[in-house]
Motif scaffolding. Structure first.
Motif, PDB file in Angstrom:
ATOM      1  N   ARG A 168       0.853  -1.189   0.000  1.00  0.00           N
ATOM      2  CA  ARG A 168       0.000   0.000   0.000  1.00  0.00           C
ATOM      3  C   ARG A 168       0.887   1.236   0.000  1.00  0.00           C
ATOM      4  N   ILE A 169       0.372   2.325  -0.578  1.00  0.00           N
ATOM      5  CA  ILE A 169       1.144   3.566  -0.654  1.00  0.00           C
ATOM      6  C   ILE A 169       0.229   4.756  -0.435  1.00  0.00           C
ATOM      7  N   ILE A 170       0.723   5.731   0.309  1.00  0.00           N
ATOM      8  CA  ILE A 170      -0.032   6.955   0.563  1.00  0.00           C
ATOM      9  C   ILE A 170       0.126   7.884  -0.631  1.00  0.00           C
ATOM     10  N   GLN A 171      -1.011   8.364  -1.144  1.00  0.00           N
ATOM     11  CA  GLN A 171      -1.002   9.261  -2.294  1.00  0.00           C
ATOM     12  C   GLN A 171      -1.907  10.456  -2.027  1.00  0.00           C
ATOM     13  N   SER A 172      -1.692  11.499  -2.793  1.00  0.00           N
ATOM     14  CA  SER A 172      -2.538  12.676  -2.716  1.00  0.00           C
ATOM     15  C   SER A 172      -2.606  13.331  -4.088  1.00  0.00           C
ATOM     16  N   PRO A 173      -3.794  13.627  -4.584  1.00  0.00           N
ATOM     17  CA  PRO A 173      -3.897  14.270  -5.903  1.00  0.00           C
ATOM     18  C   PRO A 173      -3.303  15.667  -5.940  1.00  0.00           C
ATOM     19  N   SER A 174      -3.078  16.267  -4.783  1.00  0.00           N
ATOM     20  CA  SER A 174      -2.543  17.634  -4.758  1.00  0.00           C
ATOM     21  C   SER A 174      -1.026  17.678  -4.727  1.00  0.00           C
ATOM     22  N   VAL A 175      -0.363  16.515  -4.610  1.00  0.00           N
ATOM     23  CA  VAL A 175       1.108  16.519  -4.587  1.00  0.00           C
ATOM     24  C   VAL A 175       1.699  15.530  -5.585  1.00  0.00           C
ATOM     25  N   PHE A 176       1.000  15.290  -6.694  1.00  0.00           N
ATOM     26  CA  PHE A 176       1.568  14.546  -7.823  1.00  0.00           C
ATOM     27  C   PHE A 176       1.758  13.056  -7.507  1.00  0.00           C
ATOM     28  N   SER A 177       0.715  12.274  -7.713  1.00  0.00           N
ATOM     29  CA  SER A 177       0.783  10.824  -7.528  1.00  0.00           C
ATOM     30  C   SER A 177       1.717  10.200  -8.560  1.00  0.00           C
ATOM     31  N   PHE A 178       2.259   9.035  -8.239  1.00  0.00           N
ATOM     32  CA  PHE A 178       3.199   8.381  -9.149  1.00  0.00           C
ATOM     33  C   PHE A 178       2.484   7.910 -10.419  1.00  0.00           C
ATOM     34  N   SER A 179       3.267   7.695 -11.472  1.00  0.00           N
ATOM     35  CA  SER A 179       2.721   7.273 -12.761  1.00  0.00           C
ATOM     36  C   SER A 179       3.290   5.916 -13.160  1.00  0.00           C
ATOM     37  N   LEU A 180       2.861   5.436 -14.310  1.00  0.00           N
ATOM     38  CA  LEU A 180       3.353   4.174 -14.853  1.00  0.00           C
ATOM     39  C   LEU A 180       4.864   4.205 -15.030  1.00  0.00           C
ATOM     40  N   ASP A 181       5.443   5.388 -15.285  1.00  0.00           N
ATOM     41  CA  ASP A 181       6.886   5.500 -15.499  1.00  0.00           C
ATOM     42  C   ASP A 181       7.672   4.919 -14.324  1.00  0.00           C
ATOM     43  N   ALA A 182       7.210   5.205 -13.098  1.00  0.00           N
ATOM     44  CA  ALA A 182       7.898   4.695 -11.911  1.00  0.00           C
ATOM     45  C   ALA A 182       7.835   3.173 -11.847  1.00  0.00           C
ATOM     46  N   VAL A 183       6.694   2.615 -12.199  1.00  0.00           N
ATOM     47  CA  VAL A 183       6.530   1.160 -12.179  1.00  0.00           C
ATOM     48  C   VAL A 183       7.425   0.513 -13.239  1.00  0.00           C
ATOM     49  N   LEU A 184       7.482   1.127 -14.407  1.00  0.00           N
ATOM     50  CA  LEU A 184       8.349   0.630 -15.474  1.00  0.00           C
ATOM     51  C   LEU A 184       9.816   0.637 -15.045  1.00  0.00           C
TER      52      LEU A 184
END
Length: 246
Positions: free
Chosen positions: A19-35
């Motif tokens: 699980r990971i803490i995310q927030s739409p106001s501080v730029f959630s991670f994208s597919l690029d990070a997973v790749l």
């Protein structure tokens, strides 16, 4: 138990059952990070890893499912650093993953010069825009644009961290490929593996993954392309496996 702040939410990293803490106001991670976390060559049982521009800690979390070695994330934004620390604690990974709050420039003087076996980085992709064109959300602007670090800062500091023979892996945009390869050679990171990522077959690549070895010999291999969506605009088999472990 995790304490969420403001507009934060707790998301799943499905393939890794984390699980990971995310927030739409501080730029959630994208597919690029997973790749990048899938692409990078990392030590499995002995060595040390650093992830630069760690954001909310997604890459260290993802890498932890592939290795038992210590992982250190470096993040300059205090809000993202705090989210990363809480996500690491929630997943009970604080014995393996730690975070450093600070600038990546000069980071080797702080955490050790030539001591690491692998460095990963999902850096800001775009040059700093004019003030009037900059995203009004500071978190988004810093994550996307070279406000606190340039591409050269990323590559030069990566080289300082790595042992001879250590590996550096980056994700970026195809338009910066020549800059990346030139800078990698300038700072003794010989490009060894390159993969293009395509949103769909027949479309132009929109992402590149590149890995180099410090003081390696010239021998660049281009991997098969990674395609994200099929003709029905659904994830390809490879993308589903990456994201969901299917």
């Amino acid at each position: 138990m995790v304490i969420l702040k403001d507009d934060e939410r707790l998301d799943y990293l499905l393939a890794e059952e984390l699980r990971i803490i995310q927030s739409p106001s501080v730029f959630s991670f994208s597919l690029d990070a997973v790749l990048l976390a899938r692409f990078a060559s990392i030590p499995i049982s002995k060595g040390k890893i650093v992830d630069l521009c760690s954001g909310n800690g997604v890459i260290p979390l993802l890498l932890s499912s592939r290795t038992k070695v210590p992982i250190l994330g470096v993040e300059i934004q205090e809000r993202l650093y705090d989210m990363a620390v809480r996500s690491i604690d929630y997943n009970e990974l604080s014995s393996q993953i730690s975070m450093h709050h600070g600038d990546l420039k000069g980071i080797a003087k702080v955490i050790g010069h030539s001591q690491y076996d692998a460095v990963t980085c999902n850096p800001p992709y775009f040059p700093t825009p004019k003030a009037e064109e900059q995203n009004k959300n500071e978190h988004f602007a810093i994550a996307r644009h070279e406000i606190h670090c340039t591409l050269e800062d990323v590559i030069s500091n990566t080289s300082q961290l790595l042992k001879q023979g250590g590996k550096a892996a980056f994700v970026h945009r195809p338009g910066r490929l020549m800059d990346i390869m030139w800078l990698m050679r300038k700072y003794r990171l010989e490009p060894k593996r390159l993969q293009f990522v395509y949103p769909m077959a027949g479309k132009e690549a929109n992402t590149i993954l590149i890995e180099g070895i410090k003081d390696g010999s010239p021998d660049l291999k281009t991997l098969p392309p990674f395609v994200v969506y099929d003709e029905n605009n659904e994830y390809t088999k490879e993308a589903r496996e990456l994201l969901y472990g299917e």
